[in-house]
Structure formats: structure tokens, C-alpha cells
Scaffold this active site. Structure first.
Site, PDB file in Angstrom:
ATOM      1  N   GLY A   1       0.827  -1.197   0.000  1.00  0.00           N
ATOM      2  CA  GLY A   1       0.000   0.000   0.000  1.00  0.00           C
ATOM      3  C   GLY A   1       0.863   1.250   0.000  1.00  0.00           C
TER       4      GLY A   1
ATOM      5  N   GLY B   1      -0.458   4.319   0.266  1.00  0.00           N
ATOM      6  CA  GLY B   1      -1.317   5.392   0.769  1.00  0.00           C
ATOM      7  C   GLY B   1      -0.550   6.177   1.831  1.00  0.00           C
ATOM      8  N   PHE B   2      -1.296   6.787   2.735  1.00  0.00           N
ATOM      9  CA  PHE B   2      -0.646   7.640   3.740  1.00  0.00           C
ATOM     10  C   PHE B   2       0.360   6.846   4.584  1.00  0.00           C
ATOM     11  CE2 PHE B   2      -4.444  10.203   2.912  1.00  0.00           C
ATOM     12  CZ  PHE B   2      -3.828  11.427   2.702  1.00  0.00           C
ATOM     13  N   GLY B   3      -0.042   5.666   5.052  1.00  0.00           N
ATOM     14  CA  GLY B   3       0.825   4.895   5.933  1.00  0.00           C
ATOM     15  C   GLY B   3       2.013   4.291   5.195  1.00  0.00           C
TER      16      GLY B   3
ATOM     17  N   GLU C   1     -19.045  17.211   3.980  1.00  0.00           N
ATOM     18  CA  GLU C   1     -18.246  17.949   2.991  1.00  0.00           C
ATOM     19  C   GLU C   1     -18.840  17.783   1.592  1.00  0.00           C
ATOM     20  OE1 GLU C   1     -14.241  16.490   3.731  1.00  0.00           O
ATOM     21  OE2 GLU C   1     -13.910  18.121   5.149  1.00  0.00           O
TER      22      GLU C   1
ATOM     23  N   ASP D   1      -5.428   2.496   8.614  1.00  0.00           N
ATOM     24  CA  ASP D   1      -6.829   2.074   8.732  1.00  0.00           C
ATOM     25  C   ASP D   1      -6.981   0.580   9.018  1.00  0.00           C
ATOM     26  OD1 ASP D   1      -7.616   4.627   8.237  1.00  0.00           O
ATOM     27  OD2 ASP D   1      -8.711   4.201   6.379  1.00  0.00           O
TER      28      ASP D   1
ATOM     29  N   ALA E   1      -5.771  10.205   8.414  1.00  0.00           N
ATOM     30  CA  ALA E   1      -4.512  10.260   7.673  1.00  0.00           C
ATOM     31  C   ALA E   1      -3.312  10.404   8.617  1.00  0.00           C
ATOM     32  CB  ALA E   1      -4.555  11.434   6.685  1.00  0.00           C
ATOM     33  N   GLN E   2      -3.441  11.257   9.635  1.00  0.00           N
ATOM     34  CA  GLN E   2      -2.293  11.479  10.528  1.00  0.00           C
ATOM     35  C   GLN E   2      -1.926  10.218  11.308  1.00  0.00           C
ATOM     36  OE1 GLN E   2       0.184  13.401  11.369  1.00  0.00           O
ATOM     37  NE2 GLN E   2      -0.271  14.754   9.693  1.00  0.00           N
TER      38      GLN E   2
HETATM   39  C1  LIG Z   1     -13.452  10.185   1.091  1.00  0.00           C
HETATM   40  C2  LIG Z   1     -12.504  10.170   2.246  1.00  0.00           C
HETATM   41  C3  LIG Z   1     -12.251  11.346   2.941  1.00  0.00           C
HETATM   42  C4  LIG Z   1     -11.362  11.349   4.010  1.00  0.00           C
HETATM   43  N1  LIG Z   1     -11.119  12.525   4.656  1.00  0.00           N
HETATM   44  C5  LIG Z   1     -10.192  12.558   5.634  1.00  0.00           C
HETATM   45  C6  LIG Z   1      -9.826  13.794   6.245  1.00  0.00           C
HETATM   46  O1  LIG Z   1     -10.363  14.857   5.915  1.00  0.00           O
HETATM   47  N2  LIG Z   1      -8.870  13.776   7.213  1.00  0.00           N
HETATM   48  C7  LIG Z   1      -8.257  12.607   7.602  1.00  0.00           C
HETATM   49  O2  LIG Z   1      -7.373  12.638   8.460  1.00  0.00           O
HETATM   50  N3  LIG Z   1      -8.592  11.428   7.049  1.00  0.00           N
HETATM   51  C8  LIG Z   1      -9.535  11.377   6.076  1.00  0.00           C
HETATM   52  N4  LIG Z   1      -9.864  10.183   5.503  1.00  0.00           N
HETATM   53  C9  LIG Z   1      -9.284   8.951   6.046  1.00  0.00           C
HETATM   54  C10 LIG Z   1      -7.861   8.760   5.562  1.00  0.00           C
HETATM   55  O3  LIG Z   1      -7.810   8.931   4.176  1.00  0.00           O
HETATM   56  C11 LIG Z   1      -7.409   7.361   5.971  1.00  0.00           C
HETATM   57  O4  LIG Z   1      -7.462   7.255   7.373  1.00  0.00           O
HETATM   58  C12 LIG Z   1      -6.003   7.098   5.474  1.00  0.00           C
HETATM   59  O5  LIG Z   1      -5.971   7.143   4.064  1.00  0.00           O
HETATM   60  C13 LIG Z   1      -5.511   5.733   5.955  1.00  0.00           C
HETATM   61  O6  LIG Z   1      -4.235   5.522   5.440  1.00  0.00           O
HETATM   62  P1  LIG Z   1      -3.778   4.053   5.029  1.00  0.00           P
HETATM   63  O7  LIG Z   1      -2.360   4.153   4.619  1.00  0.00           O
HETATM   64  O8  LIG Z   1      -4.155   3.100   6.091  1.00  0.00           O
HETATM   65  O9  LIG Z   1      -4.684   3.695   3.777  1.00  0.00           O
HETATM   66  P2  LIG Z   1      -4.809   4.442   2.381  1.00  0.00           P
HETATM   67  O10 LIG Z   1      -4.281   5.838   2.435  1.00  0.00           O
HETATM   68  O11 LIG Z   1      -6.215   4.252   1.955  1.00  0.00           O
HETATM   69  O12 LIG Z   1      -3.846   3.624   1.436  1.00  0.00           O
HETATM   70  C14 LIG Z   1      -4.096   2.297   1.095  1.00  0.00           C
HETATM   71  C15 LIG Z   1      -3.306   1.991  -0.172  1.00  0.00           C
HETATM   72  O13 LIG Z   1      -3.324   0.587  -0.377  1.00  0.00           O
HETATM   73  C16 LIG Z   1      -3.613   0.314  -1.725  1.00  0.00           C
HETATM   74  N5  LIG Z   1      -4.240  -1.004  -1.740  1.00  0.00           N
HETATM   75  C17 LIG Z   1      -5.452  -1.366  -1.279  1.00  0.00           C
HETATM   76  N6  LIG Z   1      -5.633  -2.681  -1.375  1.00  0.00           N
HETATM   77  C18 LIG Z   1      -4.496  -3.177  -1.901  1.00  0.00           C
HETATM   78  C19 LIG Z   1      -4.071  -4.483  -2.221  1.00  0.00           C
HETATM   79  N7  LIG Z   1      -4.833  -5.559  -1.996  1.00  0.00           N
HETATM   80  N8  LIG Z   1      -2.829  -4.638  -2.770  1.00  0.00           N
HETATM   81  C20 LIG Z   1      -2.040  -3.558  -3.000  1.00  0.00           C
HETATM   82  N9  LIG Z   1      -2.398  -2.293  -2.715  1.00  0.00           N
HETATM   83  C21 LIG Z   1      -3.606  -2.125  -2.150  1.00  0.00           C
HETATM   84  C22 LIG Z   1      -4.509   1.439  -2.191  1.00  0.00           C
HETATM   85  O14 LIG Z   1      -4.441   1.609  -3.593  1.00  0.00           O
HETATM   86  C23 LIG Z   1      -3.905   2.615  -1.409  1.00  0.00           C
HETATM   87  O15 LIG Z   1      -2.899   3.259  -2.155  1.00  0.00           O
HETATM   88  C24 LIG Z   1     -10.737  10.145   4.408  1.00  0.00           C
HETATM   89  C25 LIG Z   1     -10.986   8.967   3.710  1.00  0.00           C
HETATM   90  C26 LIG Z   1     -11.855   8.972   2.640  1.00  0.00           C
HETATM   91  C27 LIG Z   1     -12.091   7.701   1.869  1.00  0.00           C
END
Ligand SMILES: Cc1cc2nc3c(=O)[nH]c(=O)nc-3n(C[C@H](O)[C@H](O)[C@H](O)COP(=O)(O)OP(=O)(O)OC[C@H]3O[C@@H](n4cnc5c(N)ncnc54)[C@H](O)[C@@H]3O)c2cc1C
Length: 449
Positions: free
Chosen positions: A41, A43-45, A200, A330, A346-347
Site C-alpha cells: 500500500g 497510501g498515507f501509511g 463535505e 486504517d 490520515a495522521q
Molecule cells: C473520502 C474520504 C475522505 C477522508 N477525509 C479525511 C480527512 O479529511 N482527514 C483525515 O485525516 N482522514 C480522512 N480520511 C481517512 C484517511 O484517508 C485514511 O485514514 C487514510 O488514508 C488511511 O491511510 P492508510 O495508509 O491506512 O490507507 P490508504 O491511504 O487508503 O492507502 C491504502 C493503499 O493501499 C492500496 N491497496 C489497497 N488494497 C491493496 C491491495 N490488496 N494490494 C495492493 N495495494 C492495495 C490502495 O491503492 C492505497 O494506495 C478520508 C478517507 C476517505 C475515503
């Protein structure tokens, strides 16, 4: 207890965990010149875990199903034509291009074999690891409500946001072409869930309809369009202060949004929604912003999980019994200071990613890892133009224009990519001066005839 000996040729001879050396170094690591960290992944993490490993004597393989890092807090702006998809996404390869120890692999992880230390993927060969960071985020949870998956629009990915934007613009085109024949509820837009995303999205959608679409469709009675927020509890913006909740409610209502509180959903159908109390609402656009659960990849683990599928992790964010695996963002469930689980924000993911990178470095050096401490930077939500609530640590709350400006600033700072920041800033300035939400392009596959 003695610190495990350092192996100058590679990782430490054992893992420290809760003050004990519990496991010998992975066998595979001894065969590789440098230990391999696989990050699932971007994403943010995952991205911040990867960046945190710059300069570490490891090889990192960053795996994502997409070729971009998405900035989800602005996804609703894509769905409401305020920004283009590219404005909130940045190619993963470009972000890590200068980090020599990273290889990017575009693939979907389908399973994790903890015993063999291998990630199965849908494209190409499986990927062995010595250390693993699992950061694949969350996916939609329908809470068992019939019809959510088949009839509601999700808002978790960029393709979903573009699909929703097309659908909204398409609904106005269809109503304009044949006002008499339009199905009931064609211009009723329901946001299921009154959390930050629902609020929003509702504010932005009301603005899009009341300004741009009212001008774009002069022969249509656009004022008949409805934006409805359905919230199962008695409050919007759960987790915010009562004052911010009341402000969100009052602002949305003043902008023409209908807010139904204590209105749990019983069913979504092709023609609309039915509430638990029996009320029905005709709508061709139901947007599900209510629930998320951990990515199904969490099913790879036999360790304890919470009801929403999140994986219980140790204090240092490692998987119980597997100090070489970190689960962050998440996907993970870990109690914060007050005992409540850390929010899916995100944080939390960003700081968790950095912590996992540091912990891997500590393990490599044979040092004990430290517990993860989340530093709360506050929460914020925008309710539309010049209106937002930002609740910062220390009890400081910004509202109205000040809250909105701080919301703009924070989102610009955390958006990845200089170009994206410039384009988004320009778009917002343009929108602010002209009310023009410029991305009103209907992108549908069609023929060339
Ligand atoms: C519409 C929306 C609005 C939001 N607004 C806010 C906000 O205003 N403030 C805030 O703090 N948080 C907000 N969030 C929450 C925040 O985005 C999440 O808490 C954060 O993205 C979690 O980070 P993560 O790294 O766990 O997952 P993510 O950032 O979601 O990253 C997951 C990554 O894994 C990849 N992935 C998924 N499944 C697979 C797989 N099987 N194999 C390979 N790659 C995969 C995805 O493509 C993605 O790049 C929002 C979320 C959404 C959906």
C-alpha cells in the site's frame, strides 16, 4: 538480558519483543545481501513507512494496486467537479524516484503467508519478505444493509469519485433532455452518513448545483434538485464538539441541504431509499459515506480482530507473534491515550508508517522497539465555501472563514507533489473568485460515431 549480537553482514540475530528475544532472524534474510522490507500500500501509511526507510540498509519493495498515491480527503472535490482526478493523485514512482533502495511493484496483494514470509499477488511472482508493513487501508462496510453494495455509490477510490461525478452531471443532462419523462428522484442526491465525508460532499454538491449547474441548465428548474443527508444518530460530525456539530447542521440547512437526523437506513434500491421508520425517499443517487472496515487482506491473519475487521496490534504496531510484520493505518486497531481506539485518520497512518520504519531500523540494530504514541494534530471538516470547523489540540477551535482557511492550508501542505499543490491552489482561488467548479466534464466511454 543481553542485547542480541549485531551481524555486520545483515540484520540482527534476533527480534526483541516485550524485553525478550523471541525469534531468530528470518532464514531468507541470510541469503539476501540486504534484508528486504515489503510495504503493501502506497497510501498515507505505506508511503511514509517507505520514505522513513530512506538511507536504511534494506531493500524496499513498495506494492500498490494503483500506480498513484491518492489524497482521499479531497476525493469529494473530484466527485463534485471542484478538482480533476490528477490534482489529488501523484505517481508512486515519481515520489520515490530519488530513493535508491526502493523498487515499486504495481500489483494487488491477495494473501499473506506469515509462515513462509511471502506475499501473494495478482500479477507476477509472489514477493518474499524479511519485514512486512501492511498498509492497504480500508474498504466499504455496508453494515449488512440490503442494496448498499448494488445500488449506492462508494466514495473511497478515484475511479469511484469520477464515476459519481459522471453520474451527477449525467442526471442533469437527462433531466434537461426530457424533463417530463425523468424518473422520480432523478435530481435527489442522498448522502448516507453525516460524518465529515457526508457533510463535505453535501456542502460542495449544494454549491455545484446552486451555482454552476443552475447556469449550465437555464431551461431546467434546478431549484427542484435536492441534496439530502441521512444520519442514523442524532448528530452530524460524530467525534466533533457539540458546537461544531450544531454549526455544521445550521450551515448545511442554510445552504439548502436537507438534513435528516435519527434516520437510519433500512434499504437502498434502484429507485431510492427506505428508512428504518418506514419513510421512503425517491433517489437515483445514493452515496454511501457511512461505514468502512479493514481491507479484506486482513483475513490473512488469524490474530484477534475488531468488529470492523481491524487487526489488533502490539504497542509497537507489530502483529502479535510476528515482530517482523507491522500493520498500520486504517487496517490496525490500537488504543490511544484515553483507551479508545485510534481513529481512522490520515495522521494516524502517516505517524504509524514513520513508526514502523523506525521500528524496523531498531530491530535491524538489535535494539528494542518503542510503543507507538499518536500525536493528535486535531480534526477538521469543511462545510462549503468559507465555512469549516477545525478543532485543534489544546481546545483551540477555528470556525467559519478562519476554519476554512486553516482547512485549505493543511490540505495544501499534506498534498503530495508541488505541481498538485499549485494546481489545487489555483483551482481553489479560481473557484473562490468566480464560483466556477471547473471540472464539469462528463467522461464516459462512448463510440466515435
Ligand atoms: C473520502 C474520504 C475522505 C477522508 N477525509 C479525511 C480527512 O479529511 N482527514 C483525515 O485525516 N482522514 C480522512 N480520511 C481517512 C484517511 O484517508 C485514511 O485514514 C487514510 O488514508 C488511511 O491511510 P492508510 O495508509 O491506512 O490507507 P490508504 O491511504 O487508503 O492507502 C491504502 C493503499 O493501499 C492500496 N491497496 C489497497 N488494497 C491493496 C491491495 N490488496 N494490494 C495492493 N495495494 C492495495 C490502495 O491503492 C492505497 O494506495 C478520508 C478517507 C476517505 C475515503
Amino acid at each position: 538480558m543481553a542485547t542480541p549480537a549485531r551481524d555486520p553482514a545483515g540484520p540482527a540475530a534476533g527480534f526483541w519483543h516485550d524485553g525478550r528475544v523471541i525469534e531468530q532472524e528470518p532464514v531468507a534474510a541470510r541469503r539476501r545481501p540486504r534484508p528486504r522490507v515489503v510495504v503493501l500500500g502506497a497510501g498515507f501509511g505505506g508511503l511514509h513507512a517507505t520514505l522513513g526507510l530512506a538511507g536504511a540498509t534494506v531493500d524496499v519493495v513498495l506494492v500498490d494496486r494503483d500506480n498513484y498515491h491518492g489524497f482521499w480527503p479531497l476525493l469529494y472535490q473530484v466527485a463534485t467537479a471542484g478538482l480533476a482526478p490528477e490534482d489529488i493523485a501523484h505517481p508512486i514512482r515519481a515520489i520515490v524516484a530519488r530513493q535508491a533502495n526502493v523498487a515499486v511493484r504495481r500489483a494487488r496483494a491477495t494473501a499473506i503467508d506469515l509462515d513462509e514470509r511471502v506475499v501473494q499477488v495478482d500479477e507476477g511472482a509472489a514477493i518474499p519478505y524479511d519485514y512486512l508493513v501492511v498498509a492497504v487501508g480500508s474498504s466499504l462496510s455496508d453494515y449488512g444493509i440490503p442494496g448498499v453494495r448494488s445500488h449506492a455509490f462508494g466514495l473511497k477510490t478515484l475511479p469511484e469519485a469520477v464515476r459519481l461525478r459522471n453520474h451527477i452531471l449525467g442526471a442533469f443532462e437527462a433531466a434537461d433532455s426530457d424533463p417530463a419523462g425523468a424518473p422520480e428522484g432523478l435530481l435527489t442526491f442522498v448522502l448516507a452518513g453525516g460524518g465529515p465525508t457526508g457533510v463535505e460532499m453535501a456542502g460542495a454538491l449544494a454549491e455545484l448545483i446552486g451555482t454552476n449547474l443552475a447556469v449550465d441548465f437555464p431551461h431546467l428548474d434546478v431549484s427542484a434538485a435536492r441534496v439530502v443527508v441521512l444520519e442514523a444518530t442524532s448528530r452530524l460530525l460524530n467525534g466533533f464538539s457539540a458546537r461544531s456539530q450544531a454549526e455544521a447542521y445550521a450551515t448545511l440547512v442554510a445552504r439548502g441541504v436537507e438534513v435528516l437526523l435519527d434516520a437510519p437506513l433500512a434499504e437502498v434500491t434502484e429507485a431510492g431509499v427506505r428508512l428504518v421508520d418506514g419513510r421512503e425517499l425517491a433517489s437515483r443517487t445514493v452515496v454511501w459515506t457511512a461505514g468502512v472496515r479493514a481491507n479484506p487482506l486482513a483475513d490473512s491473519f488469524a490474530t484477534p480482530r475488531a468488529l470492523n475487521g481491524t487487526v489488533e496490534v502490539e504497542a509497537d504496531l507489530s502483529l502479535p507473534g510476528h515482530p517482523e510484520v507491522f500493520v498500520i493505518g486504517d487496517m490496525a486497531r490500537r488504543a490511544g491515550r484515553g483507551g479508545a481506539p485510534l481513529p481512522q485518520l490520515a495522521q494516524v497512518a502517516i505517524q504509524g508508517g514513520r513508526h514502523a520504519a523506525r521500528s524496523i531500523g531498531q530491530r535491524l540494530e538489535g535494539r528494542p522497539t518503542r510503543p507507538f504514541r499518536y500525536h493528535n494534530h486535531g480534526i477538521m471538516a469543511t462545510i462549503g465555501r468559507r465555512s469549516a470547523v477545525a478543532e485543534l489540540p489544546g481546545g483551540l477551535t477555528l470556525r467559519g472563514t478562519l476554519g476554512w482557511l486553516s482547512w485549505l492550508g493543511v490540505h495544501l501542505v499534506f498534498l503530495v507533489g508541488f505541481r498538485n499543490r499549485v494546481v489545487v491552489l489555483f483551482n481553489w482561488a479560481w473557484n473562490y473568485l468566480t464560483w466556477d467548479r471547473a471540472s464539469r466534464v462528463l467522461l464516459e466511454e462512448g463510440d466515435d460515431g
